[in-house]
Design a protein around this motif. Structure first.
Motif, short mmCIF file in Angstrom:
data_model
loop_
_atom_site.label_atom_id
_atom_site.label_comp_id
_atom_site.label_asym_id
_atom_site.label_seq_id
_atom_site.Cartn_x
_atom_site.Cartn_y
_atom_site.Cartn_z
N UNK A 140 0.79 -1.23 0.00
CA UNK A 140 0.00 0.00 0.00
C UNK A 140 0.83 1.29 0.00
N UNK A 141 2.05 1.24 0.48
CA UNK A 141 2.82 2.46 0.70
C UNK A 141 3.23 3.12 -0.61
N UNK A 142 3.06 4.46 -0.67
CA UNK A 142 3.40 5.23 -1.86
C UNK A 142 4.43 6.31 -1.55
N UNK A 175 -3.90 10.31 2.09
CA UNK A 175 -2.75 10.74 2.87
C UNK A 175 -3.05 10.53 4.34
N UNK A 176 -2.04 10.11 5.06
CA UNK A 176 -2.17 9.86 6.50
C UNK A 176 -0.95 10.47 7.17
N UNK A 210 1.62 8.80 2.20
CA UNK A 210 0.57 8.50 1.23
C UNK A 210 0.47 7.00 1.01
N UNK A 211 -0.78 6.52 0.85
CA UNK A 211 -1.03 5.09 0.68
C UNK A 211 -2.12 4.86 -0.36
N UNK A 212 -2.07 3.69 -1.01
CA UNK A 212 -3.25 3.20 -1.69
C UNK A 212 -4.35 3.05 -0.65
N UNK A 213 -5.57 3.38 -1.01
CA UNK A 213 -6.70 3.13 -0.11
C UNK A 213 -6.99 1.63 -0.14
#
Length: 501
Positions: free
Chosen positions: A130-132, A155-156, A160-163
């Motif tokens: 998931x990590x971007x 974004x968290x 940033x991640x894939x949902x």
């Protein structure tokens, strides 16, 4: 009186049987001995091609000498690639700029596969699903999928991640894995502990909109999040099995599944939890057969007040759910902490004894590989001299394939310009699962009983169909035995030849 005596005898036999189950095997012939080679520490970034190739060769040579038989190599740290991909850009951890190809051009994953296989090591392609972005300051390449489908991402904090909730996210991740499997001869697909991100204090993961859209039928967001990850794990496993049924899919989750205070079946620990904090239901994945191996990262020391190593090893050993279990070891933590029972020593002897004391534990993986190569705390020396004194074959995965290849043919010693060479012919095979891809060469004295269960007799594990004999004066007789291994390390019957050396 007779009844009491009989009961005592039965109790003694039972206790001896139980004790035998927990007796460490000093030199196991079958053991997973892996090491993680990471990219995110910057060791590759901007290094000239030939220099980096030589660095990797040196690392592999050092690890091979230390008895390592599998390499878990990071190829997708941030929805990018340390390999030639049409789906995702070149990684900034390779060239310094995401999307910039290496110059001179090369393909690190293909290079590592070839070099690992030369050394009879497995190659596990390590991806982060998931990590971007590990920091929002990092620049994405124009070709990055984010610039085509920004609606797939969240974004968290500063990341940033894939949902994980979106079918599109899962589809893209499976496409990446399909691409790797279709073009590269990997032995496994591997994912580590990054599922939903590690929680940040006071900040909830921003998926309210996705929950409103996809969360129907779930009474809690936590159950829904776990389901999202479950669906991905199941789909990846199905993808791997469909394309290459001999390729394994494994995970290396955070070392605590659940604490006992949360779940009576959990471990006597008080740390972050896979199930509740990362939404990773690892035991379910193993129980359902969606993963082929599990390497919990038990990076703490024996005696840690929150997450005691010994407590966790015992807990995981009892909760394998009938899937192969290996232990993720922290090299630095091991050598920097003394054994509470023997303060003059570090914790390596204690940890190795624990690992080998349980039949449900089939080996370990060293974090990071660089610490082994650098011989931190003489860790590598100890592996060579004691714990990996003799070679080991990786464990068999009988639930994937339990049919051994046919035995090798035409074993024959021949004098050549390169010396006295033992040749053999590849066995015939009916399909790829049954094809011999490696060979094990054993040596015995001429009158010695052949016992291939003893790894002390292994002189080579090779992909070649020949072995150079150590000729001396031609006066001493030996018996050489050759077996074949298929892709999942099932071993054939023996073929033998007596030679004078």
């Amino acid at each position: 009186m007779k009844v009491r005596t009989l009961l005592c005898v039965c109790a003694l036999l039972f206790s001896l049987t139980v004790a035998a189950q927990f007796q460490p095997e000093k030199y196991p012939k079958r053991e997973f001995r892996a090491a993680w080679i990471q990219a995110v520490n910057g060791q590759f970034r901007g290094v000239p091609t030939e220099k980096l190739k030589q660095t990797l060769i040196n690392q592999l040579n050092s690890l091979q000498e230390a008895g390592i038989n599998a390499i878990i190599f990071q190829v997708r740290p941030e929805a990018d690639a340390l390999y030639a991909s049409q789906l995702e850009p070149w990684s900034r951890f390779l060239t310094g700029v995401q999307g910039q190809a290496p110059n001179p051009y090369w393909d690190p994953m293909q290079f590592m596969i070839e070099e690992c296989h030369k050394r009879a090591m497995e190659f596990h392609a390590w991806i982060n699903p998931y990590r971007v972005k590990t920091s929002l300051k990092n620049q994405l390449a124009p070709t990055h999928v984010y610039n085509i489908h920004p609606e797939w991402f969240v974004t968290y904090g500063d990341q940033m991640y894939f949902d994980p909730a979106l079918p599109e996210s899962r589809r893209h991740i499976c496409m990446v894995i399909t691409d790797i499997l279709s073009r590269y001869d990997v032995d496994a697909i591997h994912m580590d502990d990054y599922f939903y991100p590690y929680p940040q204090k006071g900040l909830d993961f921003p998926d309210d909109e996705s929950f409103a859209r996809y969360g129907g039928g779930f009474s809690s967001k936590a159950d829904w999040r776990r389901s999202n990850v479950n669906v991905l794990i199941k789909k990846i496993h199905e993808t791997v099995r469909e394309l290459k049924p001999w390729v394994k899919f494994g995970v290396s989750p955070f070392g605590i599944y659940r604490n006992e205070r949360t779940d009576p079946l959990g471990s006597k620990t008080n740390g972050l939890q896979n199930y509740d904090d990362l939404y990773a239901d690892v035991l379910l994945w193993a129980r359902e057969g969606w993963i082929d191996y599990n390497i919990p990262q038990i990076y703490w020391q024996v005696g840690h007040p929150v997450a005691d190593y010994e407590t966790l090893v015992k807990w995981w050993a009892k909760n394998t759910e009938n899937r192969p279990l290996f232990i993720g070891q922290s090299v630095m933590n091991t050598v920097q902490n003394a054994d509470p029972q023997n303060p003059s020593m570090n914790q390596l002897p204690r940890k190795m004894a624990l690992q080998r004391a349980y039949q449900t534990i089939g080996g370990s993986c060293q974090w990071p590989a660089s610490a082994v190569v650098e011989n931190a705390g003489k860790y590598r020396d100890a592996l060579i001299a004691e714990y990996h004194k003799y070679p080991a074959l990786p464990p068999v995965f009988e639930f994937m394939d339990n049919e051994a290849p046919a035995k090798v043919r035409k074993v024959k010693p021949v004098w050549t310009a390169d010396g006295y060479i033992l040749f053999w012919t590849e066995p015939k095979y009916k399909d790829e699962m049954n094809r011999a891809v490696q060979y094990v060469v054993y040596r015995f004295d001429a009158k010695e009983k052949v016992d291939i269960s003893n790894p002390a007799h292994i002189v080579a594990i090779t992909r070649d169909n020949f072995y150079k004999l150590p000729y001396e004066d031609g006066k001493t007789k030996y018996r050489y035995v050759v077996t074949a291994l298929d892709r999942l390390h099932n071993e054939s019957k023996t073929a033998a030849k007596k030679v004078k050396l």
